[in-house]
Design a protein around this motif. Structure first.
Motif, short mmCIF file in Angstrom:
data_model
loop_
_atom_site.label_atom_id
_atom_site.label_comp_id
_atom_site.label_asym_id
_atom_site.label_seq_id
_atom_site.Cartn_x
_atom_site.Cartn_y
_atom_site.Cartn_z
N GLY A 1 -3.07 7.56 -3.62
CA GLY A 1 -2.86 7.93 -5.01
C GLY A 1 -3.97 7.48 -5.95
N GLU A 2 -5.17 7.16 -5.40
CA GLU A 2 -6.26 6.70 -6.27
C GLU A 2 -6.87 7.83 -7.08
OE1 GLU A 2 -7.94 2.72 -4.08
OE2 GLU A 2 -8.91 4.60 -3.59
N ASP B 1 0.83 -1.21 0.00
CA ASP B 1 0.00 0.00 0.00
C ASP B 1 0.86 1.25 0.00
OD1 ASP B 1 -2.31 -1.46 0.00
OD2 ASP B 1 -2.70 -1.27 2.14
N GLN B 2 1.96 1.22 0.76
CA GLN B 2 2.85 2.37 0.82
C GLN B 2 3.52 2.62 -0.52
OE1 GLN B 2 5.36 1.41 4.12
NE2 GLN B 2 3.91 2.16 5.65
N PHE B 3 3.89 1.52 -1.21
CA PHE B 3 4.47 1.68 -2.55
C PHE B 3 3.44 2.27 -3.51
CE2 PHE B 3 7.99 -1.41 -1.63
CZ PHE B 3 9.02 -0.57 -2.02
N SER B 4 2.18 1.82 -3.42
CA SER B 4 1.12 2.36 -4.28
C SER B 4 0.91 3.85 -4.01
CB SER B 4 -0.18 1.60 -4.05
OG SER B 4 -0.04 0.24 -4.40
N GLN B 5 0.95 4.19 -2.71
CA GLN B 5 0.80 5.60 -2.33
C GLN B 5 1.94 6.43 -2.90
OE1 GLN B 5 0.63 6.11 1.88
NE2 GLN B 5 0.58 8.33 1.81
N LEU B 6 3.15 5.92 -2.77
CA LEU B 6 4.31 6.64 -3.30
C LEU B 6 4.22 6.79 -4.81
CD1 LEU B 6 7.16 7.84 -2.93
CD2 LEU B 6 8.06 5.51 -3.14
N ALA B 7 3.80 5.72 -5.50
CA ALA B 7 3.67 5.79 -6.95
C ALA B 7 2.65 6.83 -7.37
CB ALA B 7 3.29 4.41 -7.51
N GLY B 8 1.53 6.89 -6.64
CA GLY B 8 0.50 7.88 -6.95
C GLY B 8 1.02 9.30 -6.79
N THR C 1 -7.97 17.56 -2.05
CA THR C 1 -6.72 17.09 -2.65
C THR C 1 -5.81 16.61 -1.51
OG1 THR C 1 -5.82 19.35 -2.56
CG2 THR C 1 -6.80 18.63 -4.65
N HIS C 2 -4.86 15.75 -1.84
CA HIS C 2 -3.90 15.33 -0.83
C HIS C 2 -2.79 16.36 -0.72
CE1 HIS C 2 -0.80 12.91 1.23
NE2 HIS C 2 -1.85 12.29 1.75
N GLY D 1 5.74 17.05 -11.02
CA GLY D 1 6.21 17.53 -12.31
C GLY D 1 5.71 18.92 -12.59
N ASN D 2 6.34 19.57 -13.53
CA ASN D 2 6.01 20.95 -13.87
C ASN D 2 5.17 21.06 -15.13
OD1 ASN D 2 7.49 22.01 -11.66
ND2 ASN D 2 9.39 21.73 -12.79
N GLU D 3 4.72 19.95 -15.67
CA GLU D 3 3.92 19.99 -16.88
C GLU D 3 2.51 19.46 -16.60
OE1 GLU D 3 5.83 17.84 -19.96
OE2 GLU D 3 7.57 19.17 -20.07
N VAL D 4 1.55 20.00 -17.33
CA VAL D 4 0.18 19.49 -17.23
C VAL D 4 0.06 18.40 -18.29
CG1 VAL D 4 -2.28 20.06 -17.29
CG2 VAL D 4 -0.62 21.74 -16.46
N SER D 5 0.48 17.22 -17.92
CA SER D 5 0.48 16.09 -18.85
C SER D 5 0.36 14.81 -18.05
CB SER D 5 1.78 16.08 -19.67
OG SER D 5 2.91 15.95 -18.82
N GLY D 6 0.42 13.68 -18.74
CA GLY D 6 0.26 12.40 -18.05
C GLY D 6 -1.20 12.13 -17.77
N GLU D 7 -1.52 11.73 -16.54
CA GLU D 7 -2.88 11.33 -16.19
C GLU D 7 -3.42 12.22 -15.07
OE1 GLU D 7 -4.58 6.99 -16.05
OE2 GLU D 7 -3.77 7.44 -14.06
#
Length: 293
Positions: free
Chosen positions: A136-137, A74-81, A266-267, A87-93
């Motif tokens: 990070g959900e 769960d902690q890894f999932s949180q970190l990944a989220g 927001t987190h 980042g400084n760009e409005v991109s990705g998901e």
């Protein structure tokens, strides 16, 4: 973390119950799974699983390991989220969540935001489950009701969504409109299926409309609205949504106690990221048109 691969393997065997299933999830050969479990059991000096024809069942020690590995995963999932949101760009998901009843407001905004930032992929999650920002959900949640109190979240007031009773023109033509609460016993109503609904207008209907007169119930707000449109009875819908639909007649003016407060959540780890800040500003700007004059 030297032996994390072995722990992760054992965790997936415990979670799935079979060596073949764990091997498929991990993308390794089943012999690798067995080797990892054997090595971990030898290192710990204890049996982690009971082997049987149907698969593997955790022992007491295995269950302890499962709880630790679950928390680590769960902690890894949180970190990944969190990393995905940086980042400084409005991109990705960009992942946004809300109750389904707000989709008529949020989907056009999300579509326009994606159009403004073509490098962005939007995911819009709805449903009864409370999506966990700390894992990070989602990047942004729009929530209704009492002030959200989950720890480590940044909560901002958004706006109050007004609700009142509506009927279709066809219903009014057949049955007329109630002049007061005293007339409710001669009319048909559409309501929520959940008797424990926290929506203030739903509670009001339970207290003021005879139960036998609520002849159509649903847990889906879209189904309730369609039932009102079809002439099944009188029901609550948001003033903003009713304005988008032809053929609805307002039964009574909105009451302040029927309004539903909405919150932007927001987190704290993602709140200041460029992507989240850009979307919050975009959403707040577009929501100005939703505010009652």
């Amino acid at each position: 973390m030297e032996h994390w691969d072995e722990v992760r393997t054992a965790y997936n065997v415990a979670r799935i119950g079979t060596v073949s299933g764990a091997a498929e999830v991990l993308g390794v050969h089943h012999a690798t799974v067995i080797r990892h479990i054997d090595a971990l059991e030898e290192r710990l000096g204890v049996k982690l699983f009971q082997r049987h024809a149907r698969g593997y069942t955790p022992t007491e020690a295995g269950s302890d390991l499962l709880r630790v590995a679950q928390a680590t995963d769960d902690q890894f999932s949180q970190l990944a989220g969190r990393i995905k949101g940086r980042g400084n760009e409005v991109s990705g998901e960009l992942v946004v969540t809300s109750i389904g009843g707000l989709s008529h407001l949020l989907v056009p905004v999300l579509s326009a935001f994606q159009d403004a930032y073509p490098g962005l992929t939007v995911r819009y999650l709805t449903g009864d489950r409370l999506f966990r920002l700390e894992y990070g959900e989602a990047h942004v949640a729009v929530r209704a009701g009492a002030v959200p109190d989950q720890p480590d979240n940044v909560v901002q007031p958004f706006f109050r969504q007004e609700f009142t009773l509506f009927a279709s023109e066809a219903y009014v033509a057949r049955h007329g409109l109630p002049e007061s609460c005293k007339d409710f016993g001669t009319h048909r109503f559409i309501g929520a299926d959940d008797p424990k609904s926290r929506a203030p207008f739903a509670r009001w209907m339970q207290e003021n409309v005879p139960a036998e007169n609520i002849i159509f119930k649903s847990g889906d707000v879209h189904a309730q609205r369609r039932a009102i449109l079809s002439g099944a009875g009188i029901g609550f819908t948001s003033v903003l949504q009713a304005a988008e639909v032809e053929g609805l007649v307002q039964v009574v003016p909105p009451k302040p106690e029927w309004a539903a407060p909405l919150w932007l959540v927001t987190h704290m780890d993602l709140h200041r990221t460029t992507k989240v800040q850009a979307f919050l500003a975009f959403l707040k700007d577009h929501s100005k048109a939703w505010q009652p004059e």
